[in-house]
Design a protein around this motif. Structure first.
Motif, PDB file in Angstrom:
ATOM      1  N   VAL A  20      -6.641  -8.660 -11.090  1.00 41.49           N
ATOM      2  CA  VAL A  20      -7.833  -8.442 -10.257  1.00 41.49           C
ATOM      3  C   VAL A  20      -7.587  -9.014  -8.854  1.00 41.49           C
ATOM      4  CG1 VAL A  20     -10.262  -9.084  -9.940  1.00 41.49           C
ATOM      5  CG2 VAL A  20      -9.452  -8.290 -12.180  1.00 41.49           C
ATOM      6  N   GLY A  21      -7.044 -10.225  -8.802  1.00 44.85           N
ATOM      7  CA  GLY A  21      -6.730 -10.837  -7.505  1.00 44.85           C
ATOM      8  C   GLY A  21      -5.703 -10.029  -6.732  1.00 44.85           C
ATOM      9  N   ALA A  26      -4.480  -6.387  -2.332  1.00 43.03           N
ATOM     10  CA  ALA A  26      -3.879  -5.128  -1.894  1.00 43.03           C
ATOM     11  C   ALA A  26      -4.882  -4.302  -1.089  1.00 43.03           C
ATOM     12  CB  ALA A  26      -3.371  -4.338  -3.094  1.00 43.03           C
ATOM     13  N   LEU A  27      -6.108  -4.195  -1.596  1.00 47.45           N
ATOM     14  CA  LEU A  27      -7.121  -3.400  -0.892  1.00 47.45           C
ATOM     15  C   LEU A  27      -7.452  -3.989   0.475  1.00 47.45           C
ATOM     16  CD1 LEU A  27      -9.603  -2.524  -3.769  1.00 47.45           C
ATOM     17  CD2 LEU A  27      -8.153  -0.937  -2.487  1.00 47.45           C
ATOM     18  N   LEU A  30      -4.253  -3.953   2.871  1.00 52.86           N
ATOM     19  CA  LEU A  30      -3.852  -2.610   3.265  1.00 52.86           C
ATOM     20  C   LEU A  30      -4.798  -2.098   4.356  1.00 52.86           C
ATOM     21  CD1 LEU A  30      -1.877  -0.303   2.824  1.00 52.86           C
ATOM     22  CD2 LEU A  30      -3.439   0.593   1.097  1.00 52.86           C
ATOM     23  N   GLY A  31      -6.089  -2.321   4.169  1.00 55.75           N
ATOM     24  CA  GLY A  31      -7.054  -1.907   5.189  1.00 55.75           C
ATOM     25  C   GLY A  31      -6.900  -2.673   6.483  1.00 55.75           C
ATOM     26  N   ALA A  32      -6.756  -3.988   6.377  1.00 54.45           N
ATOM     27  CA  ALA A  32      -6.633  -4.809   7.592  1.00 54.45           C
ATOM     28  C   ALA A  32      -5.343  -4.501   8.334  1.00 54.45           C
ATOM     29  CB  ALA A  32      -6.684  -6.292   7.217  1.00 54.45           C
ATOM     30  N   ALA A  68       0.476  -6.197   0.999  1.00 52.96           N
ATOM     31  CA  ALA A  68      -0.423  -5.421   0.138  1.00 52.96           C
ATOM     32  C   ALA A  68       0.364  -4.617  -0.888  1.00 52.96           C
ATOM     33  CB  ALA A  68      -1.288  -4.488   0.984  1.00 52.96           C
ATOM     34  N   VAL A  69       1.456  -4.029  -0.462  1.00 54.44           N
ATOM     35  CA  VAL A  69       2.308  -3.276  -1.392  1.00 54.44           C
ATOM     36  C   VAL A  69       3.024  -4.246  -2.327  1.00 54.44           C
ATOM     37  CG1 VAL A  69       4.311  -1.750  -1.552  1.00 54.44           C
ATOM     38  CG2 VAL A  69       2.561  -1.336   0.191  1.00 54.44           C
TER      39      VAL A  69
END
Length: 139
Positions: A20-21, A26-27, A30-32, A68-69
């Motif tokens: 979950v962490g 990652a979310l 990846l966005g930032a 993130a990846v």
């Protein structure tokens, strides 16, 4: 006298919490990172306020996307989460000393990244489970 390390009380719960962490990291990153690399006006302005030049925006954005990846790849997750935690240390210091903004979001991400890194390094550095030797069959 040596004592064996006690197994985790709830290894499945730790694994689920770690995933979950990792997903959350990652979310968010990846966005930032994508917004920094794409030249979002808010990111351009923020790095202008920092005064280091826009090259740092590209470096930070690239590191965030790579992290993130990386947190989604089991063999890389501990290293990637460690890198993201270090980025959040820098972001927290920058928020406090340069931007004069509250550090709560960067501190929250720092805690999550540190916990994911801890769980990942714990898994990677623990001794491999002893495998029982297969007994030859009697047939």
């Amino acid at each position: 006298m040596t004592t064996a390390a006690a197994p985790a009380a709830h290894p499945r719960a730790l694994a689920v919490a770690t995933w979950v962490g990792r997903g959350l990291l990652a979310l968010v990153f990846l966005g930032a990172g994508a917004s920094k690399l794409a030249g979002d006006p808010a990111m351009v302005w923020m790095f202008g306020e920092i005064g280091s030049g826009q090259w740092l925006r590209y470096v930070v954005g690239g590191l965030e996307v790579a992290g993130a990846v990386g947190v989604l790849v089991p063999r890389l997750s501990a290293l990637a989460a460690t890198g993201l935690a270090l980025l959040m240390v820098g972001a927290t210091v920058t928020n406090l000393t340069v931007l004069d903004t509250p550090p709560w979001s960067t501190l929250a991400l720092l805690v999550v990244a540190a916990l994911v890194a801890w769980a990942g390094w714990r898994r990677l550095l623990s001794p491999a489970p002893a495998r029982e030797r297969a007994l030859p069959s009697d047939t």
